[in-house]
Design an enzyme around this catalytic site. Structure first.
Site, PDB file in Angstrom:
ATOM      1  N   HIS A 191       0.940  -1.515  -0.020  1.00  0.00           N
ATOM      2  CA  HIS A 191       0.228   0.032  -0.016  1.00  0.00           C
ATOM      3  C   HIS A 191       0.751   1.435   0.064  1.00  0.00           C
ATOM      4  O   HIS A 191       0.439   2.212  -0.516  1.00  0.00           O
ATOM      5  CB  HIS A 191      -1.092   0.065   1.070  1.00  0.00           C
ATOM      6  CG  HIS A 191      -2.237  -0.931   0.761  1.00  0.00           C
ATOM      7  ND1 HIS A 191      -2.268  -2.245   1.103  1.00  0.00           N
ATOM      8  CD2 HIS A 191      -3.171  -0.708  -0.120  1.00  0.00           C
ATOM      9  CE1 HIS A 191      -3.458  -2.718   0.780  1.00  0.00           C
ATOM     10  NE2 HIS A 191      -3.821  -1.931  -0.090  1.00  0.00           N
ATOM     11  N   ARG A 298     -10.967   3.310  -1.650  1.00  0.00           N
ATOM     12  CA  ARG A 298     -10.358   2.540  -0.393  1.00  0.00           C
ATOM     13  C   ARG A 298     -10.977   2.948   0.609  1.00  0.00           C
ATOM     14  O   ARG A 298     -10.207   3.800   1.414  1.00  0.00           O
ATOM     15  CB  ARG A 298      -9.247   2.226  -0.387  1.00  0.00           C
ATOM     16  CG  ARG A 298      -8.327   1.472  -1.703  1.00  0.00           C
ATOM     17  CD  ARG A 298      -6.702   1.427  -1.203  1.00  0.00           C
ATOM     18  NE  ARG A 298      -6.269   0.137  -2.311  1.00  0.00           N
ATOM     19  CZ  ARG A 298      -5.756   0.460  -3.623  1.00  0.00           C
ATOM     20  NH1 ARG A 298      -5.836   1.583  -4.065  1.00  0.00           N
ATOM     21  NH2 ARG A 298      -5.249  -0.604  -4.348  1.00  0.00           N
ATOM     22  N   ARG A 334     -15.507   0.805  -2.202  1.00  0.00           N
ATOM     23  CA  ARG A 334     -15.464  -0.744  -1.704  1.00  0.00           C
ATOM     24  C   ARG A 334     -15.588  -0.788   0.063  1.00  0.00           C
ATOM     25  O   ARG A 334     -14.964   0.474   0.726  1.00  0.00           O
ATOM     26  CB  ARG A 334     -13.944  -0.961  -1.957  1.00  0.00           C
ATOM     27  CG  ARG A 334     -13.568  -2.019  -1.040  1.00  0.00           C
ATOM     28  CD  ARG A 334     -12.391  -2.673  -1.488  1.00  0.00           C
ATOM     29  NE  ARG A 334     -11.157  -1.826  -0.539  1.00  0.00           N
ATOM     30  CZ  ARG A 334      -9.874  -2.392  -1.082  1.00  0.00           C
ATOM     31  NH1 ARG A 334      -9.586  -3.030  -2.075  1.00  0.00           N
ATOM     32  NH2 ARG A 334      -8.852  -1.564  -0.620  1.00  0.00           N
ATOM     33  N   GLU A 432     -10.470 -10.937  -5.777  1.00  0.00           N
ATOM     34  CA  GLU A 432      -9.076 -11.088  -5.334  1.00  0.00           C
ATOM     35  C   GLU A 432      -8.760 -12.516  -4.888  1.00  0.00           C
ATOM     36  O   GLU A 432      -7.783 -12.882  -4.469  1.00  0.00           O
ATOM     37  CB  GLU A 432      -9.095 -10.148  -3.999  1.00  0.00           C
ATOM     38  CG  GLU A 432      -9.273  -8.864  -4.332  1.00  0.00           C
ATOM     39  CD  GLU A 432      -9.676  -7.823  -3.078  1.00  0.00           C
ATOM     40  OE1 GLU A 432      -8.863  -7.062  -2.708  1.00  0.00           O
ATOM     41  OE2 GLU A 432     -10.673  -8.017  -2.512  1.00  0.00           O
ATOM     42  N   ASN A 455      -3.868  -7.067  -7.132  1.00  0.00           N
ATOM     43  CA  ASN A 455      -2.724  -7.125  -6.327  1.00  0.00           C
ATOM     44  C   ASN A 455      -2.949  -8.285  -5.511  1.00  0.00           C
ATOM     45  O   ASN A 455      -1.877  -9.028  -5.334  1.00  0.00           O
ATOM     46  CB  ASN A 455      -2.934  -5.685  -5.765  1.00  0.00           C
ATOM     47  CG  ASN A 455      -3.074  -4.467  -6.366  1.00  0.00           C
ATOM     48  OD1 ASN A 455      -2.423  -4.687  -7.591  1.00  0.00           O
ATOM     49  ND2 ASN A 455      -3.629  -3.501  -5.679  1.00  0.00           N
ATOM     50  N   ASP A 456      -4.262  -8.633  -4.860  1.00  0.00           N
ATOM     51  CA  ASP A 456      -4.263  -9.483  -3.993  1.00  0.00           C
ATOM     52  C   ASP A 456      -4.497 -10.903  -4.988  1.00  0.00           C
ATOM     53  O   ASP A 456      -4.028 -12.048  -4.618  1.00  0.00           O
ATOM     54  CB  ASP A 456      -5.474  -9.634  -3.076  1.00  0.00           C
ATOM     55  CG  ASP A 456      -5.128  -8.575  -1.845  1.00  0.00           C
ATOM     56  OD1 ASP A 456      -4.012  -8.765  -1.261  1.00  0.00           O
ATOM     57  OD2 ASP A 456      -5.863  -7.662  -1.528  1.00  0.00           O
ATOM     58  N   ARG A 466       2.411 -10.128  -1.026  1.00  0.00           N
ATOM     59  CA  ARG A 466       2.649  -8.801  -1.855  1.00  0.00           C
ATOM     60  C   ARG A 466       3.597  -7.877  -1.551  1.00  0.00           C
ATOM     61  O   ARG A 466       4.164  -7.045  -2.175  1.00  0.00           O
ATOM     62  CB  ARG A 466       1.387  -8.071  -2.333  1.00  0.00           C
ATOM     63  CG  ARG A 466       0.636  -7.422  -1.317  1.00  0.00           C
ATOM     64  CD  ARG A 466      -0.889  -7.151  -1.440  1.00  0.00           C
ATOM     65  NE  ARG A 466      -1.260  -5.895  -1.941  1.00  0.00           N
ATOM     66  CZ  ARG A 466      -2.488  -5.471  -1.945  1.00  0.00           C
ATOM     67  NH1 ARG A 466      -3.271  -5.976  -1.736  1.00  0.00           N
ATOM     68  NH2 ARG A 466      -2.648  -4.101  -2.311  1.00  0.00           N
ATOM     69  N   CYS A 503      -9.258  -3.153 -10.868  1.00  0.00           N
ATOM     70  CA  CYS A 503      -8.872  -2.112  -9.934  1.00  0.00           C
ATOM     71  C   CYS A 503      -7.385  -2.177  -9.435  1.00  0.00           C
ATOM     72  O   CYS A 503      -7.041  -1.376  -8.741  1.00  0.00           O
ATOM     73  CB  CYS A 503      -9.931  -1.464  -8.901  1.00  0.00           C
ATOM     74  SG  CYS A 503     -10.124  -2.821  -7.770  1.00  0.00           S
TER      75      CYS A 503
HETATM   76  C1  PEP Z   1      -6.230  -5.408  -5.194  1.00  0.00           C
HETATM   77  O1  PEP Z   1      -6.217  -6.363  -4.175  1.00  0.00           O
HETATM   78  O2  PEP Z   1      -5.970  -5.650  -6.176  1.00  0.00           O
HETATM   79  C2  PEP Z   1      -7.110  -4.087  -4.698  1.00  0.00           C
HETATM   80  C3  PEP Z   1      -7.254  -3.031  -5.587  1.00  0.00           C
HETATM   81  O3  PEP Z   1      -7.064  -3.895  -3.360  1.00  0.00           O
HETATM   82  P1  PEP Z   1      -6.034  -3.561  -2.442  1.00  0.00           P
HETATM   83  O4  PEP Z   1      -4.716  -3.143  -3.026  1.00  0.00           O
HETATM   84  O5  PEP Z   1      -6.663  -2.240  -1.586  1.00  0.00           O
HETATM   85  O6  PEP Z   1      -6.059  -4.826  -1.662  1.00  0.00           O
HETATM   86 MG    MG Z   2      -7.137  -6.161  -2.232  1.00  0.00          MG
END
Ligand code: PEP
Ligand code: MG
Length: 571
Positions: A191, A298, A334, A432, A455-456, A466, A503
């Site tokens: 993040h 977020r 979200r 995710e 990302n997840d 990650r 996203c």
């Molecule tokens: C993701 O997991 O791709 C996502 C957009 O959420 P975050 O990065 O906040 O976990």
């Molecule tokens: Mg995520």
């Protein structure tokens, strides 16, 4: 002598500035016997005064950047520093034991910390212990005349060098002074990296040796485009990178011309290119970069930047501000995604072996339903002021989605019965977790849209954390296994006439975009500074060609093979 090393390119751009080391200094000292009690006591007064002056600056910066609530903690620090009982005890110890000021400070503060920490069932007192620990470091730093860094104390242009950055460290950074970020740890989708991109601060993370190799004050070049770091460059290297920084700025100026245009491929297919935000404060960048919507808000940052669970009205104001400013453009909110690397200071979650596989996001919301209901009511009320979509994070099963939807429906009905105005709201889930991606055909019958959180999704598919640079090589967005999961979601959704967004950071990745266009993704949502680059790329590509590329990519064997396919198709 110049030194070069490499990390993970995490936020585009080139920064050249003096290094500011955000690492804990050595605060060790020896106990000595003193003779001049008055002089030693005066050292204590001076250190307390200097520490208070620091905290005043930090508090003012926190209030400006994070809001009054977040600044409260520094008010507590000031109270500790001004406490006559504590300073009296320190001075008494100097007089009684003839010890140096450092030793007296340590003994007295240790005594207070021990006392407060012993009150294990009193969260307030536990926090006071943490305050005293923080403040003690600052007093000792002045007694020992070493500087105790804090992002708020930076008042010249620097490259910030640290082991790691937390999301709350990053939120405190002042773009005016922090020109670049360089860390030992972290991955591209941690993040803190996402926030660096939102703030448009060039960053290289996971460089492993950064805090070892870079001395405070030395000139450092951070190339956020390639991950290269050059410490103490010679004149020729400096000139090369100054040119590269200027070229990048010129490129951005060219992209800026596309601000008010649609995101259309060369053959006329229109996509939606949106931006991700963490707070209403991020909206100017969304509008400046011509995003066609907010694809991910977020909301957990609203919870993280407060010192209490945000009330329904506090949340309503934030959500309303966002939908109103977006003036009819879609805003996908979200529901809170706390847990993993996102923590709340005022609500300690249980310690877990694997927080990323544990109690987080929708799992918390379905367990602590009052918190969830409060958020949903705030969202529903805000829906009257714009175009609001709601999605649930970390959905693994249909049962979770149904339970969340049930609670949503109940709150909607209650508000309707009370005569509260609400708009039409689209309801969706984030993809995710591979389990949900595989079952997308079933989900598609019961919801309005999907948003793929790569990302997840990549982390869970590859079983690689990650934020851990040691396994960053497994962050493989183009691996056909990932592309097949994405394809499964898009195909299943389109069969039911449903909308698919992405996203995760992959949506703004120039290597991924051509393939995703070919797979038929509807919306691409990303850090605001990537919007115009993506739009510019889309305009050059033909969807028929990208379909062929996507077919080949789905049939490929490796991540690298797909990169080569994209390079061949896009050149
Ligand atoms: C993701 O997991 O791709 C996502 C957009 O959420 P975050 O990065 O906040 O976990
Ligand atoms: Mg995520």
């Amino acid at each position: 002598m110049a030194k070069n090393f490499k990390g993970i390119a995490a936020s585009n751009g080139v920064a050249i500035a003096k290094a500011y080391l955000l690492v804990d200094p050595d605060l060790s000292f020896s106990k000595t016997t003193i003779t001049d009690v008055t002089a030693e006591q005066a050292r204590v007064d001076d250190a307390l005064k200097a520490a208070s002056a620091d905290v005043e600056i930090i508090k003012a910066k926190a209030a400006k950047n994070l809001g009054a609530d977040e600044a409260q903690v520094f008010e507590a620090h000031l109270m500790v520093l001004a406490d006559p009982e504590m300073s009296g005890a320190i001075k008494q110890k100097i007089a009684d034991d003839k010890v140096n000021a450092e030793q007296a400070v340590k003994e007295v503060t240790d005594m207070y910390i021990g006392m407060f920490e012993a009150m294990t069932d009193n969260a307030y007192m536990q926090e006071r212990a943490a305050d005293i620990r923080d403040v003690t470091k600052r007093i000792l730093s002045h007694l020992l005349d070493v500087s105790l860094p804090n992002p708020a104390l930076i008042d010249e242009e620097v490259v910030l060098v640290s082991k790691d950055l937390t999301p709350s460290d990053t939120a405190q950074l002042d773009r005016q002074f922090v020109k670049g970020i360089l860390t030992d740890l972290g991955g591209r989708t941690a993040h803190a990296s996402i926030m660096a991109r939102t703030l448009e601060i060039p960053a290289v993370v996971g460089a492993e040796v950064a805090t070892q190799e870079v001395a405070a004050g030395v000139t450092v070049i951070v190339d956020g485009l390639t991950g290269d770091v050059i410490v103490d460059p010679d004149a020729a290297t400096l000139a090369t990178y100054q040119q590269k920084a200027a070229d990048y700025q010129a490129q951005r100026a060219e992209w800026a011309l596309l601000k008010d245009q649609q995101s259309t491929s060369a053959d006329g297919k229109t996509f939606v290119v949106g931006a991700n935000i963490g707070s209403p404060k991020d909206l100017p960048a969304v509008l400046d970069n011509g995003a066609e919507g907010v694809g991910l808000y977020r909301t957990e940052f609203l919870y993280m930047e407060s010192d209490h669970l945000p009330t329904e009205d506090e949340q309503f104001e934030a959500y309303k501000a966002v939908v109103e400013k977006m003036a009819g453009k879609p805003v996908t909110v979200r529901t809170m995604d706390i847990g993993g690397d996102k923590h709340l200071s005022y609500w300690k979650l249980p310690e877990e072996e694997n927080p990323f596989l544990g109690y987080r996001a929708i799992r918390i919301s379905l367990d602590q339903t009052e918190i969830f209901r409060t958020q949903l009511r705030a969202l529903l009320r805000a829906s009257a002021f714009g175009n609001l979509w709601i999605m649930f994070p970390m959905i693994a099963t249909l049962a979770e989605f149904r339970a969340a939807k049930q609670i949503y429906t109940e709150e909607r009905e209650k508000l309707a019965a009370a005569g509260v105005a609400m708009g039409d709201v689209k309801l969706g889930i984030m993809i995710e977790i591979p389990a949900a991606a595989m079952l997308a055909d079933k989900f598609a019958k019961e919801l309005d849209f999907f948003s793929i959180g790569t990302n997840d999704l990549i982390g869970y598919t590859m079983a690689a954390d990650r934020g851990n640079d040691k396994v960053a090589y497994l962050y493989q967005p183009y691996n056909p296994s990932i592309l097949r999961l994405i394809n499964n979601v898009i195909t299943a959704a389109h069969k039911e006439g449903k909308f698919v967004a992405m996203c995760g950071e992959m949506a703004g990745d120039p290597v991924a975009v051509p393939v995703l266009m070919g797979l038929g993704l509807d919306e691409f949502s990303m850090s605001a500074p990537s919007v115009l680059q993506t739009r510019s790329l889309m305009k050059k590509l033909n969807t028929a060609d990208m379909k062929v590329l996507a077919e080949k990519a789905l049939d490929a064997e490796t991540n690298d093979e797909v990169i080569a396919l994209v390079e061949a198709a896009v050149k």
